[in-house]
Design an enzyme around this catalytic site. Sequence first.
Site, PDB file in Angstrom:
ATOM      1  N   TRP A 111      31.811 -22.191   0.960  1.00  0.00           N
ATOM      2  CA  TRP A 111      31.786 -21.092  -0.005  1.00  0.00           C
ATOM      3  C   TRP A 111      30.367 -20.710  -0.393  1.00  0.00           C
ATOM      4  CZ3 TRP A 111      35.581 -18.067   0.110  1.00  0.00           C
ATOM      5  CH2 TRP A 111      36.875 -18.554   0.371  1.00  0.00           C
ATOM      6  N   ASP A 126      28.580 -20.962  -8.973  1.00  0.00           N
ATOM      7  CA  ASP A 126      29.977 -20.662  -8.670  1.00  0.00           C
ATOM      8  C   ASP A 126      30.775 -21.910  -9.016  1.00  0.00           C
ATOM      9  OD1 ASP A 126      32.475 -20.255  -7.565  1.00  0.00           O
ATOM     10  OD2 ASP A 126      31.770 -20.004  -5.505  1.00  0.00           O
ATOM     11  N   LYS A 157      42.173 -21.547  -9.485  1.00  0.00           N
ATOM     12  CA  LYS A 157      42.124 -22.980  -9.199  1.00  0.00           C
ATOM     13  C   LYS A 157      42.559 -23.786 -10.422  1.00  0.00           C
ATOM     14  CE  LYS A 157      39.786 -21.974  -5.339  1.00  0.00           C
ATOM     15  NZ  LYS A 157      40.302 -22.127  -3.979  1.00  0.00           N
TER      16      LYS A 157
END
Length: 364
Positions: free
Chosen positions: A102, A171, A195
């Site tokens: 990511w 992030d 999440k």
Amino acid sequence: MSKIYNFGAGPAKLPEEVYEIIRNELTNFENSGISLLETSHRTSTYMNLNVEVQNVVRRLLDVPANYKILFLAGGGLGQFAAVPLNLISRTGTADYVVTGAWSAKAAKEAKKYGKVNMVLPATDRYVDIPDQSTWNLDPNASYVHICTNETIHGVEFDFIPDTKGVPLVADMSSNFMSKKVDVSKFGVIYGGAQKNIGTSGVALVIVREDLLNQALPICPSLLDWTANFKMDSILNTPPMFAIYIMGRVLQWIERQGGLDAMAELATKKASLIYNIVEESNGFYYAPVAKNVRSKMNIPFRIGSEGNAALEKEFLKGAEALGLIQLKGHRDVGGIRASTHNAVTLEEVETLAKYMKDFYKTHSK
């Protein structure tokens, strides 16, 4: 229907208590007589909810007064573009610490808008975070970007990097609200909600106010933090239902004891799985270095090289018991157990028992 144990990485499991709240409020939100799904974003009903959710974020993370809280469409991926569009203008360059898939995607996106300095040597094997003394940080960078928890590779920061005064952007999609963090050490924190704190469709952004008013001229209004702050995250019709669900999940976290309680639970759940791996005499194998193993996303293999046949059998047996979404990401294969906030200790204990039973049956 038999019980389902959902270990999906995202959209991840929501608390069962929150489902009950949603069910009760779905067609009559705040005694308005209609659903939030058909309520105008300009009504006092929604505006009150908007403030309410901001306030619970601020309480849980002790967000300082000079930080603004935004709810933006596009999830975490949208913020991969928003970060450089809002911040890279100061020097035209940014540092990216790539520790998994990511953060690699975030760096690739940022290259469209300025120069990206790769702080770490390129690799396709993300299993550790090199000591910060080895980092190639650029003192001229507009910001330093990290991903605090890599969902795919299972690498999680156990420290806050020292960026020598350059704004740190994080992030936190996969470990948002799983533990306390010192917000004042960051310039920007952002993450998709699906999440730990809600469902897909909305990103939570916490930005220090001195980093506003720096957007590139090409920055779309929808991704412009300053434009959205000025309109209190109601620049256009926001992802209202996703924001509502996020609020109800965050209130649930408060009722459970807040972020200290979430951190304690995360440690217990992750330890159950990692201990079985360590005690399996190599039958199970976790590739990530112990000091940076994620407490949210636990990837492991059967055998150090991955026994495809046994892993397939493991996943088939797990599904038969209602243990679902344990297949590793397509980029890395193997098995992955995601133990986000809403996954209960009892559910992880059920997975742990299955892992022990599978080991006893197949390790001979």
